[in-house]
Design a protein around this motif. Structure first.
Motif, short mmCIF file in Angstrom:
data_model
loop_
_atom_site.label_atom_id
_atom_site.label_comp_id
_atom_site.label_asym_id
_atom_site.label_seq_id
_atom_site.Cartn_x
_atom_site.Cartn_y
_atom_site.Cartn_z
N THR A 185 0.85 -1.17 0.00
CA THR A 185 0.00 0.00 0.00
C THR A 185 0.90 1.23 0.00
O THR A 185 1.86 1.30 0.76
N SER A 222 1.77 2.85 -8.63
CA SER A 222 0.52 2.15 -8.28
C SER A 222 0.83 1.14 -7.20
O SER A 222 1.87 0.47 -7.23
N LYS A 253 -1.13 -1.45 -3.90
CA LYS A 253 -1.93 -2.66 -3.74
C LYS A 253 -3.29 -2.55 -4.39
O LYS A 253 -3.84 -3.53 -4.90
N ASP A 254 -3.88 -1.33 -4.39
CA ASP A 254 -5.21 -1.15 -4.99
C ASP A 254 -5.16 -0.99 -6.51
O ASP A 254 -6.20 -0.85 -7.15
N ARG A 255 -3.95 -0.99 -7.09
CA ARG A 255 -3.71 -0.90 -8.54
C ARG A 255 -4.10 0.44 -9.14
O ARG A 255 -4.07 0.60 -10.37
N LYS A 256 -4.48 1.43 -8.35
CA LYS A 256 -4.77 2.75 -8.88
C LYS A 256 -3.46 3.46 -9.22
O LYS A 256 -2.52 3.43 -8.43
#
Length: 232
Positions: A135, A165, A167-170
């Motif tokens: 994260t 980017s 853990k949430d891949r954003k």
């Protein structure tokens, strides 16, 4: 091969066009040098540049190519180490090169590392690879975390901009300024790019353009777009 455009001519600096030769890292001058896999280049002066070549940092001055960090190979179970750039330090996946004054910054498996005065030092982040993307965390660089950092950076003054980017891949735009890492915006994806404030603008890619002076430019879908930051 490393080729430069000089006064209307294309000139071979390192490597060869003979694809039957084994790929290797070899220092030298006048085309005697060899390159393995160039992953990033930053111009540091007239006829001078620094490049990432596989697991090494190399400097090019005129026709001379010299390895400056990463000569010591990393074992399959080892993690990157700091120390003297040629005899102690190891690099695993260096990329996203940024030159700020005499300091050469690069990311390596979730860590922000620096080459300065013959030594490699890890400034922040934590080592990770494959599927355990962390994260993202902002703050002082020693406490910040980094994820899947994009291949290119943009240096404006002494600030370093990069995409990342976690853990949430954003995908987000981040900045390193005076030892502090901060997230500036999140990229909103859409098939059709749309201009406007960051909250509503859409992107189909987020590839930083190193050039453009002090302008923060991105390329994608045959377009070059500019992000104007509201923060000072």
């Amino acid at each position: 091969a490393l080729i430069v455009f000089d006064k209307g001519w294309l000139r071979l600096i390192a490597g060869t066009f003979d694809h039957t030769e084994p790929k290797e890292i070899k220092d030298g001058s006048g085309g005697a040098a060899r390159v393995r896999a160039i992953l990033g280049i930053a111009v540091t002066g007239p006829k001078e540049l620094v490049m990432i070549d596989a697991h090494t940092l190399r400097r090019v001055v005129g026709d001379r190519v010299t390895t400056i960090a990463g000569s010591r190979k990393l074992g399959p179970l080892d993690v990157p180490e700091d120390g003297d750039a040629l005899t102690e330090a190891t690099l695993e996946g260096p990329h996203a090169l940024a030159v700020v004054g005499e300091r050469i910054l690069f990311f390596d498996r979730g860590q922000l590392r620096e080459f300065y005065k013959g030594r490699v030092t890890t400034l922040g982040g934590s080592y990770w690879k494959y599927t355990n993307t962390p994260t993202l965390r902002d703050g002082p660089v020693a406490q910040a975390t980094f994820g899947d950092v994009g291949a290119r950076t943009k240096v404006i003054g002494s600030d370093v901009y990069f995409t990342d980017s976690g853990k949430d891949r954003k995908v987000v735009l981040r900045r390193l300024r005076s030892g502090i890492v901060e997230t500036l915006m999140t990229f909103n994806w859409a098939k059709t790019p749309r201009d406007g404030p960051a909250a509503v603008a859409t992107f189909d890619s987020a590839i930083l353009v190193p050039g453009g002076g002090d302008r923060l430019l991105f390329s994608g879908d045959c377009q070059v777009r500019e992000i104007e930051l509201a923060t000072p």
